[in-house]
Design a protein around this motif. Structure first.
Motif, PDB file in Angstrom:
ATOM      1  N   ASP A   1      -0.181   5.146   0.967  1.00  0.00           N
ATOM      2  CA  ASP A   1      -0.455   6.319   2.020  1.00  0.00           C
ATOM      3  C   ASP A   1      -0.363   5.613   3.333  1.00  0.00           C
ATOM      4  N   GLY A   2       0.267   6.054   4.138  1.00  0.00           N
ATOM      5  CA  GLY A   2       0.202   5.210   5.597  1.00  0.00           C
ATOM      6  C   GLY A   2       1.011   4.271   5.756  1.00  0.00           C
ATOM      7  N   THR A   3       1.527   3.569   4.597  1.00  0.00           N
ATOM      8  CA  THR A   3       2.471   2.316   4.655  1.00  0.00           C
ATOM      9  C   THR A   3       4.002   2.847   4.277  1.00  0.00           C
TER      10      THR A   3
ATOM     11  N   ASP B   1      -1.697  -0.437   6.076  1.00  0.00           N
ATOM     12  CA  ASP B   1      -1.813   0.109   7.287  1.00  0.00           C
ATOM     13  C   ASP B   1      -3.458   0.313   7.645  1.00  0.00           C
ATOM     14  N   THR B   2      -4.483  -0.531   7.028  1.00  0.00           N
ATOM     15  CA  THR B   2      -5.705  -0.179   7.540  1.00  0.00           C
ATOM     16  C   THR B   2      -6.279  -1.678   7.590  1.00  0.00           C
TER      17      THR B   2
ATOM     18  N   ASP C   1       0.833  -1.163   0.005  1.00  0.00           N
ATOM     19  CA  ASP C   1       0.001  -0.118  -0.079  1.00  0.00           C
ATOM     20  C   ASP C   1       0.867   1.377  -0.034  1.00  0.00           C
TER      21      ASP C   1
HETATM   22 MG   LIG Z   1      -3.004   3.193   3.495  1.00  0.00          MG
END
Ligand SMILES: [Mg+2]
Length: 223
Positions: free
Chosen positions: A9-11, A172-173, A7
């Motif tokens: 965003d956020g990863t 991340d989700t 992933d």
């Molecule tokens: Mg993400």
């Protein structure tokens, strides 16, 4: 062969809100409407976020309107990345380099970003060169369909011999965990986005990590 699907965003990175800001300013510019509704972004596809933005502001969610929004978003994204304080998340640079040096690992993407947006975001942070294929959020409303697209891309770019249980999704989700299971893949959840370790753990990934500053538990489980 092991395939790792990351992933974005956020990863891999935190854009500091650059993507959301670019999409929302594009929306206001294209449709002449100030945003009044908040919609969820985390773990979702750009296509679904775009549809929800349109629907919640009484804009016809037609393919034509989506194309207009997408063109305006991509035009704004480079400046938005420059104007927000984003960063590559802890340990990611070293982790990607380590995985690339292994001849039994292939790296791909599994992201809700549209493909062109993924290229711009990763390029901004010098990470694009690591990824040759992936599944993207251009057409799909459901992340599980992005995972199916990514599995198809593996079969095209790596080979049809790759079994789903040799595919690792890194996200991340809870939606990253869910979409990995939709294709029979294994999954690492990393708490560098908006979700806590406990929230991620409850989604039942194979492994939960605070971040990749010490990737040894992930590298151990890969082997
Ligand atoms: Mg993400």
């Amino acid at each position: 062969m092991i395939v790792c699907l990351f992933d974005i965003d956020g990863t891999l990175l935190a854009s500091g809100g650059a993507g959301k800001a670019a999409l929302e300013s594009a929306f206001t510019e294209v449709f002449g409407i100030a945003l009044r509704a908040e919609i969820p972004y985390s773990g979702r596809t750009d296509r679904a976020i775009g549809r929800d933005l349109m629907q919640s502001h009484d804009v016809e969610p037609s393919p034509e309107n989506w194309q207009k929004l997408l063109v305006a978003y991509l035009a704004r994204l480079p400046d938005s990345l420059n104007n927000h304080h984003g960063r590559v998340l802890p340990g990611i640079g070293t982790l990607l380099q380590t995985l690339r040096e292994r001849n039994d690992v292939a790296l791909g993407l599994l992201t809700g970003n549209v493909q062109a947006g993924a290229k711009v975001k990763l390029g901004h942070y010098g990470l694009f060169e690591h990824f040759a294929f992936g599944g993207f959020g251009d057409r799909h409303f459901d992340r599980d369909d992005v995972a199916r697209e990514a599995l198809g891309a593996i079969h095209t770019h790596v080979g049809t011999h790759v079994k789903p249980d040799r595919v690792w999704v890194i996200g991340d989700t809870p939606l990253d965990v869910k979409c990995a299971r939709a294709i029979g893949a294994r999954v690492v959840a990393v708490a560098t986005g908006v979700h806590t370790r406990e929230e991620l753990h409850n989604a039942r990934p194979d492994l939960t990590m605070a971040d990749f500053s010490d990737p040894s538990s992930f590298l151990g489980i890969l082997s």
